[in-house]
Design a protein around this motif. Structure first.
Motif, PDB file in Angstrom:
ATOM      1  N   VAL A 122     -33.592  -8.287 -48.694  1.00 11.49           N
ATOM      2  CA  VAL A 122     -32.644  -9.361 -48.979  1.00 11.49           C
ATOM      3  C   VAL A 122     -33.242 -10.751 -48.839  1.00 11.49           C
ATOM      4  O   VAL A 122     -32.739 -11.708 -49.422  1.00 11.49           O
ATOM      5  CB  VAL A 122     -31.395  -9.247 -48.083  1.00 11.49           C
ATOM      6  CG1 VAL A 122     -30.667  -7.955 -48.352  1.00 11.49           C
ATOM      7  CG2 VAL A 122     -31.765  -9.347 -46.600  1.00 11.49           C
ATOM      8  N   ARG A 175     -25.720  -8.572 -54.355  1.00 18.15           N
ATOM      9  CA  ARG A 175     -26.038  -9.823 -53.665  1.00 18.15           C
ATOM     10  C   ARG A 175     -25.680 -11.013 -54.561  1.00 18.15           C
ATOM     11  O   ARG A 175     -26.552 -11.797 -54.976  1.00 18.15           O
ATOM     12  CB  ARG A 175     -27.526  -9.861 -53.307  1.00 18.15           C
ATOM     13  CG  ARG A 175     -28.022  -8.700 -52.455  1.00 18.15           C
ATOM     14  CD  ARG A 175     -27.530  -8.766 -51.034  1.00 18.15           C
ATOM     15  NE  ARG A 175     -27.942  -9.994 -50.373  1.00 18.15           N
ATOM     16  CZ  ARG A 175     -27.667 -10.272 -49.094  1.00 18.15           C
ATOM     17  NH1 ARG A 175     -26.961  -9.406 -48.366  1.00 18.15           N
ATOM     18  NH2 ARG A 175     -28.065 -11.396 -48.551  1.00 18.15           N
ATOM     19  N   ALA A 185     -30.187  -9.320 -58.489  1.00 13.62           N
ATOM     20  CA  ALA A 185     -29.439  -9.576 -57.256  1.00 13.62           C
ATOM     21  C   ALA A 185     -27.957  -9.257 -57.436  1.00 13.62           C
ATOM     22  O   ALA A 185     -27.319  -8.683 -56.546  1.00 13.62           O
ATOM     23  CB  ALA A 185     -29.630 -11.024 -56.815  1.00 13.62           C
ATOM     24  N   ASP A 209     -26.870 -14.630 -53.555  1.00  9.07           N
ATOM     25  CA  ASP A 209     -28.283 -14.864 -53.858  1.00  9.07           C
ATOM     26  C   ASP A 209     -28.480 -15.053 -55.360  1.00  9.07           C
ATOM     27  O   ASP A 209     -29.315 -15.869 -55.789  1.00  9.07           O
ATOM     28  CB  ASP A 209     -29.133 -13.685 -53.387  1.00  9.07           C
ATOM     29  CG  ASP A 209     -29.244 -13.599 -51.875  1.00  9.07           C
ATOM     30  OD1 ASP A 209     -28.901 -14.585 -51.198  1.00  9.07           O
ATOM     31  OD2 ASP A 209     -29.655 -12.537 -51.369  1.00  9.07           O
ATOM     32  N   TYR A 263     -34.636  -2.698 -51.527  1.00  7.31           N
ATOM     33  CA  TYR A 263     -34.446  -4.103 -51.897  1.00  7.31           C
ATOM     34  C   TYR A 263     -34.412  -4.916 -50.611  1.00  7.31           C
ATOM     35  O   TYR A 263     -33.620  -4.653 -49.709  1.00  7.31           O
ATOM     36  CB  TYR A 263     -33.137  -4.241 -52.666  1.00  7.31           C
ATOM     37  CG  TYR A 263     -32.829  -5.640 -53.162  1.00  7.31           C
ATOM     38  CD1 TYR A 263     -33.196  -6.036 -54.441  1.00  7.31           C
ATOM     39  CD2 TYR A 263     -32.155  -6.551 -52.358  1.00  7.31           C
ATOM     40  CE1 TYR A 263     -32.907  -7.302 -54.904  1.00  7.31           C
ATOM     41  CE2 TYR A 263     -31.860  -7.823 -52.817  1.00  7.31           C
ATOM     42  CZ  TYR A 263     -32.236  -8.193 -54.092  1.00  7.31           C
ATOM     43  OH  TYR A 263     -31.945  -9.461 -54.548  1.00  7.31           O
ATOM     44  N   GLU A 306     -32.179  -5.023 -41.089  1.00  6.05           N
ATOM     45  CA  GLU A 306     -31.190  -5.772 -41.872  1.00  6.05           C
ATOM     46  C   GLU A 306     -29.789  -5.607 -41.296  1.00  6.05           C
ATOM     47  O   GLU A 306     -29.015  -6.573 -41.210  1.00  6.05           O
ATOM     48  CB  GLU A 306     -31.226  -5.307 -43.328  1.00  6.05           C
ATOM     49  CG  GLU A 306     -32.471  -5.756 -44.079  1.00  6.05           C
ATOM     50  CD  GLU A 306     -32.587  -5.104 -45.453  1.00  6.05           C
ATOM     51  OE1 GLU A 306     -31.587  -4.541 -45.921  1.00  6.05           O
ATOM     52  OE2 GLU A 306     -33.684  -5.163 -46.051  1.00  6.05           O
ATOM     53  N   ARG A 352     -25.953   0.763 -46.427  1.00  4.02           N
ATOM     54  CA  ARG A 352     -26.895  -0.224 -46.979  1.00  4.02           C
ATOM     55  C   ARG A 352     -27.912   0.466 -47.875  1.00  4.02           C
ATOM     56  O   ARG A 352     -28.267  -0.053 -48.934  1.00  4.02           O
ATOM     57  CB  ARG A 352     -27.598  -0.974 -45.849  1.00  4.02           C
ATOM     58  CG  ARG A 352     -28.577  -2.038 -46.335  1.00  4.02           C
ATOM     59  CD  ARG A 352     -28.996  -2.946 -45.200  1.00  4.02           C
ATOM     60  NE  ARG A 352     -27.921  -3.849 -44.865  1.00  4.02           N
ATOM     61  CZ  ARG A 352     -27.723  -5.017 -45.453  1.00  4.02           C
ATOM     62  NH1 ARG A 352     -28.513  -5.412 -46.428  1.00  4.02           N
ATOM     63  NH2 ARG A 352     -26.743  -5.797 -45.082  1.00  4.02           N
TER      64      ARG A 352
END
Length: 451
Positions: free
Chosen positions: A128, A271, A266, A274, A126, A67, A33
């Motif tokens: 989320v 992501r 994003a 998103d 970052y 996360e 991550r």
């Protein structure tokens, strides 16, 4: 007196027991991550053991741990739930304030912390959840705000706003020409030393709206420059505060532009879901503002999100909607929207087709994207990389020729994203290493200065 011994972290232990995750696997997820947001971590099973014994990882460790546990547990887990100490200052800039006074305090605190190089801003990850929350508040915050002030000792007027706009234009042009790395610190210092005192001055509501609008533009530019440097957590803070300033100004067009920038980021950090949501929120604002070209740009970032999800049908629908909106464009554009022309539209469409595997169509559009206006040096590097990556399978030597041009131009701008795109071209050329020109280009990209 001896140092107080660490207390075992039973909360983290219970969560790990619930997920049945091994220490090694848990550490690997956190490292992955972190890598996804540009942060290299060296956690392993012994790191997890130290956390369980009571050691506190440095930022952004607690957020990344929370996360990963959120994904594993299927419910929201906060750093506090993991038994991690929460640095309240680390939340600076991450919230879309409910009140105008709170918004002004948040944005000026962010500028001050950045100028003073506060530790909690360095290497921030970052987050989320913050963009969806900010976009929801943008859409649902009730009522029109009244940005007037009578408390400041100094009275400001339109001439002060005009001076800010002149500086904003100059900074924006420099960002496009030399990259975010060469302008970000200057923009932030200007916000702290020149804009913050104006926010604390006295002004009418009309002047206040103009003040908050130009503040939003400058804050967005600082965020975009941070994104260009791949400082993603910092970019988020600036873009959220820029969106809040646009809301205070009542400028729905600028709000749409900022939401589109959030969508762009994003997708970049992986992501895409998103990104689609943020793009759709941006479209609502763009339609409300009555700017078809801006609406087209918002459809384009939605299309990019769909392409990143390998959803070709939804991508095509968004591209068609973008083309239709662009065809309705008029002449009432704000200055900050001047970049959105046919070359920009071609580049975004090319990126979608390239990501979907349609390299032939991507190459045609990427060539069109090179017919861009002067002054967009960084954008030209991006578009050259896009064309090179689209040509790899059909003509690797031509891809190298174009990639070499991009590499030469990249040396004139300070942008980590340019090197990310060059590394992508390098990776796509890997199957053709037996060609001497390919191997030489790959070597040059590897040795190129990327910061």
């Amino acid at each position: 007196m001896g140092r107080r011994p660490k207390q075992p972290n039973h909360q983290l232990g219970e969560l790990l027991y619930e997920t049945r995750a091994s220490r090694k696997g848990f550490a690997r997820r956190i490292v992955e991550r972190g890598r996804g947001i540009g942060i290299e971590l060296r956690y392993d099973h012994t790191s997890v053991g130290r956390w369980l014994a009571g050691e506190q990882p440095t930022s952004p460790g607690p957020n990344l741990i929370a996360e990963v546990l959120t994904e594993l547990c299927g419910r929201r887990i906060t750093p506090s739930d993991c038994g991690m100490a929460v640095d309240r200052s680390a939340k600076s800039g991450l919230e879309f304030s409910l009140t105008l006074a709170g918004a002004t305090a948040s944005v000026t605190e962010l500028w001050s912390s950045d100028v003073e190089r506060r530790r909690f801003l360095e290497g921030t990850a970052y987050a989320v959840a913050v963009y969806p929350a900010a976009s929801m508040r943008w859409l649902t915050l009730p009522g029109r705000e009244h940005p007037a002030s009578t408390t400041g000792l100094r009275r400001i007027g339109v001439s002060d706003i005009d001076a800010l706009r002149t500086m904003t234009t100059a900074f924006r042009d420099l960002d496009n020409q030399v990259g975010g790395g060469k302008v970000r610190s200057t923009v932030v210092h200007y916000l702290h030393t020149s804009v913050a005192p104006l926010l604390r001055a006295s002004y009418t509501e009309e002047v206040g709206r103009r003040l908050f609008a130009v503040t939003a533009e400058l804050t967005k530019l600082a965020g975009w420059a941070a994104y260009d440097l791949e400082e993603h957590g910092l970019a988020q803070r600036y873009l959220i505060q820029a969106l809040r300033m646009a809301r205070a100004a009542g400028d729905t067009a600028l709000g749409a532009e900022i939401l589109a920038a959030m969508s762009h980021q994003a997708t970049y950090v992986g992501r895409p879901g998103d990104a689609v949501d943020l793009a759709r929120a941006a479209q609502i604002a763009a339609r409300s503002a009555g700017l078809p070209a801006l609406e087209a740009g918002c459809y384009m970032v939605e299309a990019h999100g769909h392409a990143a999800r390998s959803d070709a049908r939804s991508c095509a629908n968004s591209l068609n909607a973008a083309e239709g909106a662009f065809d309705r464009d008029g002449s009432n554009r704000p200055p900050w929207l001047s970049y959105l022309d046919t070359a920009y539209m071609a580049a975004k469409a090319a990126q979608c087709f390239r990501d979907l595997g349609d390299n032939d169509r991507a190459a045609v559009l990427a060539r069109r994207s090179l017919n861009m206006s002067d002054g967009y040096q960084r954008g030209k590097v991006f578009n050259l990389c896009l064309l090179a990556s689209s040509l790899v399978a059909a003509d690797p030597q031509e891809a190298v020729r174009i990639g070499t041009t991009a590499l030469e131009l990249a040396g004139t701008v300070e942008s980590r994203r340019t090197y990310a795109y060059l590394r992508d071209v390098r990776a796509r050329l890997a199957p053709y290493c037996e060609i001497p020109a390919v191997e030489e280009f790959r070597r040059q990209v590897t040795s190129a200065r990327s910061e």
